[in-house]
Enzyme design. Structure first.
Site, PDB file in Angstrom:
ATOM      1  N   ARG A  23     -19.845   6.993  41.115  1.00  0.00           N
ATOM      2  CA  ARG A  23     -21.008   6.588  41.912  1.00  0.00           C
ATOM      3  C   ARG A  23     -21.052   5.075  42.045  1.00  0.00           C
ATOM      4  NH1 ARG A  23     -25.552   3.441  42.077  1.00  0.00           N
ATOM      5  NH2 ARG A  23     -25.981   3.903  39.887  1.00  0.00           N
ATOM      6  N   GLU A 153     -34.717   0.195  39.180  1.00  0.00           N
ATOM      7  CA  GLU A 153     -33.797  -0.739  39.842  1.00  0.00           C
ATOM      8  C   GLU A 153     -34.258  -2.186  39.688  1.00  0.00           C
ATOM      9  OE1 GLU A 153     -31.803  -1.507  44.251  1.00  0.00           O
ATOM     10  OE2 GLU A 153     -33.562  -0.212  44.036  1.00  0.00           O
TER      11      GLU A 153
END
Length: 522
Positions: A23, A153
Site C-alpha cells: 500500500r 493522518e
C-alpha cells in the site's frame, strides 16, 4: 541486558510488525505492482517472513487493485490469515466499507485527519463535524462485521501544532470498536526525543488503547524513531520492504526487526532467514534497486574488504558481531582487490578448497592487487582463473606489451595501435582485421618478422567466464596453437576478452622466443 534501569514500557514484550509495502510502498515514484506480483509478495510476507499484519491496498483505487485484493483475501482465508490482511479506507460512510467487503476483506484501516490544519483546510470541517463523519463510517463498518483500525493522518504535525485537536478526536473515538489507533509521522519530521515524548503522553493519556507507529524516513531517523516509540509503549510498528514509500520512504522492515530483537530484546515474529530472499523479490518487482551497503539485505554488508579485518577473523573472529550473516541465510565473504592481504586470499582459498604454497600465494596476491588497482571487481569465482594464469606464467620478458588501443565498429574493419618492447627495442605499429584480435595479430606479425619469428597457426580458441559470472567478470581465454610437432596451450586473463586473448598470445611469443635463444646458445 539490565532491564531494571528501563521504564516499564521498555521491558521485553511482544511488538507487532505491520508491513505496508503493498500500500504505502506503492507510493514510491515509479512503483506499481501487478495483481500477481501483489499476491506473490503477500504470500511471502505472511507465510515465510511471518509478519503479523499486511496492508495491501487503498480502497476504490482501480479494478486491478480490486482483483489483487480479492486474490490475496481468497488465499489468506484458505491459509488462516484472513484477519491479518488490511486495506486502507476513507471517511466516506459506506463506499470504502462496501469495496472492502466485495473483495472478501475483513479489516479496514480508516484514514482520519490527525491534524487540525488538515481537517480545516483540506476538508473545510470542524473537529466535531469530522469526528461525527468518522464515527458514522466506523459504525457502518462495525455493523458489516469488519475489524477497524484508525489512522490519524499527519498526527506528528497535528500533535505539535495543536495537541488539543488530537485529544479531541481521540476522546470522541476512544470508546468505539477500534482495535489500533495508528499514529503516522506522515512527513518524517520527528526526532527520537519528540517521538518518545509524544508517544509517552498518548500512551499515558489513553492507557487502555493500542497504538501503532507509522514512521517515514525523510531525516534518516525512521529506525531510531521506532526505538523511541517502542520505549514509550507502542504495541505495533509499520514498515516496508527495502524502505519503499513516498519521498525518502518508510522504515525498513529488515532494520526494524533486527534492531528490536537485538537492541531492545523485544519479542517479534519475523523469520530472519527469509529477509534477503523477500527483499530480492520486492527489488525485482518494484524495479527499485537497493544499495549494496543497505543494512542486512545489501550485497556487500557481510563482505570484509580490508586485509587486516580478514586477518583478525582468521586469528580469532575479531571483526565478527552478533549481526552475523548466518542469521539471514547468508555467508561472510572476503573481498579480493588492492586492499587484500594474505588472510583475505586464504579465506577465499579455503572456500574453494584450494591449497597453495606461500610462494605461490605471494604471486597470486600480487596479481590480485594489480587487478584491483585498475578498479576491477574480483570475485571468488574469478580466483581459479587468476591462479591458473599466474602458476603457468614464466618470467620471460622478451616481449612486453606497453600500450594497446583497439577500435571496432559494426560493419567496419577493426584497427589496432600497439607499442611493444622486444628485447629492449621499442616499436610502434598498427594493424587491421575483421575483429580486434585479428587486427592485433596483423600488427604484431609485422614486427615479429624482424626477429625471424612467426606466430604458429591457431588450432583452437576458447573464452570462458566464471560460472554465474557477471558482466564485469574476469574473462579467461585459452588458445591452442599448432606448433608443428605439438599442440601448445596458453592462457590469458582480463576483464576484456580481446585483451585476454592478446595476453595469451604474448605468453606464447615469450615462450618461443626464449626457446629460440636457448637453441642459439647451444
Amino acid at each position: 541486558m539490565n532491564t531494571q534501569s528501563l521504564p516499564a514500557t521498555s521491558l521485553p514484550r511482544k511488538i507487532e510488525l505491520m508491513d505496508t509495502t503493498l500500500r504505502d510502498g506503492e507510493q514510491t515514484q515509479g512503483v506499481s505492482f501487478t495483481p500477481m506480483e501483489k499476491v506473490s509478495i503477500a504470500k511471502a510476507l505472511l507465510q515465510f517472513l511471518r509478519v503479523d499484519r499486511i496492508e495491501v491496498a487503498s480502497a476504490r483505487v482501480s479494478e486491478g487493485e480490486k482483483e489483487a485484493v480479492t486474490c490475496i483475501n481468497e488465499w489468506a482465508k484458505q491459509e488462516g490469515f484472513a484477519d491479518r490482511v488490511e486495506v486502507l479506507g476513507f471517511v466516506d460512510h459506506t463506499s470504502s466499507v462496501d469495496w472492502i467487503l466485495s473483495t472478501g476483506g475483513q479489516v479496514i484501516n480508516l484514514l482520519a485527519k490527525g491534524s487540525e490544519k488538515h481537517c480545516r483546510e483540506q476538508l473545510g470541517k470542524t473537529l466535531e463535524q469530522h469526528s461525527a463523519d468518522v464515527l458514522k463510517t466506523i459504525n457502518y463498518a462495525h455493523q458489516q462485521g469488519l475489524k477497524i483500525n484508525v489512522y490519524l493522518e499527519d498526527w506528528s504535525n497535528g500533535y505539535k501544532d495543536n495537541p488539543a485537536y488530537v485529544y479531541g478526536i481521540m476522546d470522541t473515538l476512544q470508546h468505539s470498536p477500534v482495535r489500533h489507533f495508528m499514529l503516522p509521522d506522515t512527513l518524517g519530521v520527528m526526532s527520537p526525543e519528540e517521538v518518545y515524548a509524544s508517544f509517552t503522553d498518548m500512551c499515558q493519556r489513553y492507557p487502555d488503547l493500542s497504538f501503532d507507529f507509522h514512521p517515514h524516513n525523510d531525516y534518516g531517523l525512521a529506525t531510531a524513531n521506532v526505538m523511541a516509540a517502542v520505549r514509550a509503549g507502542v504495541s505495533a510498528v509499520h514498515c516496508t520492504i527495502n524502505c519503499l514509500g513516498e519521498r525518502a520512504g518508510n522504515a525498513s522492515l529488515a532494520e526494524v526487526a533486527v534492531v528490536l530483537r537485538d537492541k531492545m530484546a523485544m519479542d517479534i515474529s519475523i523469520d530472519e532467514s527469509h529477509l534477503v530472499r523477500i527483499s530480492n523479490l520486492v527489488e525485482n518487482f518494484s524495479g527499485k534497486r537497493i544499495a549494496d551497503n543497505a543494512p542486512i539485505v545489501g550485497a556487500d554488508v557481510f563482505t570484509q574488504t580490508a586485509g587486516i579485518h580478514a586477518d583478525g577473523d582468521q586469528k580469532g573472529g575479531l571483526y565478527k558481531t552478533r549481526l552475523g550473516p548466518e542469521r539471514f541465510s547468508r555467508t561472510r565473504s572476503y573481498a579480493l582487490g588492492k586492499m587484500s592481504g594474505k588472510a583475505s586470499l586464504k579465506k577465499n582459498l579455503e572456500l574453494l578448497e584450494l591449497d597453495l604454497s606461500e610462494e605461490d600465494q605471494k604471486k597470486v596476491l600480487a596479481r590480485i592487487v594489480s587487478i584491483g588497482d585498475s578498479k576491477q571487481t574480483i570475485t571468488t569465482d574469478d580466483l581459479p582463473f587468476i591462479i591458473a594464469d599466474v602458476l603457468e606464467s614464466k618470467n620471460y620478458q622478451h616481449i612486453k606489451l606497453q600500450a594497446c588501443s583497439i577500435n571496432s565498429g559494426l560493419d567496419l574493419e577493426s584497427t589496432v595501435s600497439l607499442r611493444v618492447d622486444i628485447k629492449g627495442d621499442k616499436h610502434q605499429i598498427t594493424g587491421a582485421g575483421s575483429g580486434g584480435f585479428d587486427a592485433f595479430i596483423d600488427a604484431i606479425s609485422k614486427v615479429l618478422g624482424r626477429y625471424d619469428y612467426s606466430l604458429p597457426r591457431l588450432a583452437d580458441y576458447e573464452i570462458r567466464i566464471p560460472k554465474g559470472g557477471h558482466a564485469s567478470a574476469l574473462t579467461e581465454c585459452v588458445i591452442t596453437w599448432d606448433c608443428g610437432s605439438e599442440l601448445r596451450k596458453t592462457r590469458g586473463v582480463h576483464v576484456n576478452q580481446v585483451f585476454a586473448a592478446i595476453f595469451a598470445t604474448i605468453k606464447l611469443i615469450n615462450l618461443q622466443l626464449h626457446e629460440m635463444e636457448l637453441t642459439v646458445s647451444k
